[in-house]
Design a protein around this motif. Structure first.
Motif, short mmCIF file in Angstrom:
data_model
loop_
_atom_site.label_atom_id
_atom_site.label_comp_id
_atom_site.label_asym_id
_atom_site.label_seq_id
_atom_site.Cartn_x
_atom_site.Cartn_y
_atom_site.Cartn_z
N ILE A 114 0.83 -1.21 0.00
CA ILE A 114 0.00 0.00 0.00
C ILE A 114 0.87 1.27 0.00
CG2 ILE A 114 -1.94 -1.19 1.12
CD1 ILE A 114 -1.31 0.36 3.66
N HIS A 119 -0.68 5.07 -1.07
CA HIS A 119 -1.83 5.27 -0.17
C HIS A 119 -1.45 5.89 1.16
CE1 HIS A 119 -4.35 3.03 -2.93
NE2 HIS A 119 -3.57 1.97 -2.85
N LYS A 143 -4.05 8.10 3.09
CA LYS A 143 -4.59 9.14 2.22
C LYS A 143 -6.12 9.13 2.25
CE LYS A 143 -4.11 8.66 -2.24
NZ LYS A 143 -3.50 8.52 -3.59
N SER A 146 -8.09 6.77 0.22
CA SER A 146 -7.80 5.35 0.45
C SER A 146 -8.40 4.83 1.76
CB SER A 146 -6.28 5.14 0.46
OG SER A 146 -5.68 5.68 -0.70
#
Length: 204
Positions: A114, A119, A143, A146
């Motif tokens: 990830i 992210h 984020k 995400s």
């Protein structure tokens, strides 16, 4: 993406330990190594014990490559204080380790993935280098776009692991702070780690 994404539990069977303490580990069903002679047990030599300690540490942090792990060890040697404790502190400063510890990912392998896919934010800026070393008080968060990812939500809600004291995490906001580098005793390893044997291995 991790080179071990599909076969990470082979590490468990080869080393003979449930490295991440997961219920899915095949070692829960077969407490012996793979292959025709996997059930044979012989007493390891001093070298064998040191090698096993190194492989456990490398494997636990997403199967770090030898070249990269040796660089981390060299940095631990250069720093003042106990080399084994320095090694653990440096490994726990890695961004993928922190994302895993904050329960934003179910495994170190997923944490690396990830991060690579962008992210994760560090101090408000996207950082996609899993091996990046965090400083004290760095803020790590998922984020905004995400935060509804099933993988991240499931990991955050999981009761499989606890968040250690050297991190501060707001699980509802998927945001946390790296407070300080831990000592070996602070790190919630599911199996016994022996960085002193790793030091002996490289000091041979």
């Amino acid at each position: 993406m991790s080179k071990r994404q599909e076969s990470k539990f082979k590490i468990d069977r080869r080393l003979g330990v449930n490295l991440w303490g997961r219920s899915k580990s095949p070692l829960n069903k077969r407490e012996y190594g793979p292959g025709q002679h996997g059930q044979r047990r012989k007493k390891p030599s001093d070298y064998g014990l040191q090698l096993m300690a190194k492989q456990k540490l490398k494997g636990y942090y997403g199967n770090i490559g030898e070249k990269q792990f040796r660089r981390i060890y060299a940095e631990a040697v250069r720093r003042k204080g106990d080399t084994g404790e320095n090694l653990i502190g440096l490994l726990e400063r890695r961004l993928d380790a922190v994302v895993y510890r904050m329960k934003f990912a179910p495994t170190p392998f997923a944490a690396r993935q990830i991060i690579n896919h962008g992210h994760i934010l560090v101090n408000g800026r996207r950082l996609n280098i899993a091996s990046a070393r965090l400083k004290d008080n760095d803020v790590v968060e998922v984020k905004t776009k995400s935060k509804q990812m099933a993988l991240i939500l499931e990991a955050s809600a999981s009761g499989e692991r606890d968040i250690p004291d050297y991190l501060e995490v707001d699980s509802s906001a998927l945001k946390g702070r790296f407070v300080r580098a831990p000592l070996l005793a602070d790190v919630p390893y599911p199996v016994q780690m022996e960085p002193n044997l790793v030091v002996e291995f490289y000091s041979r």
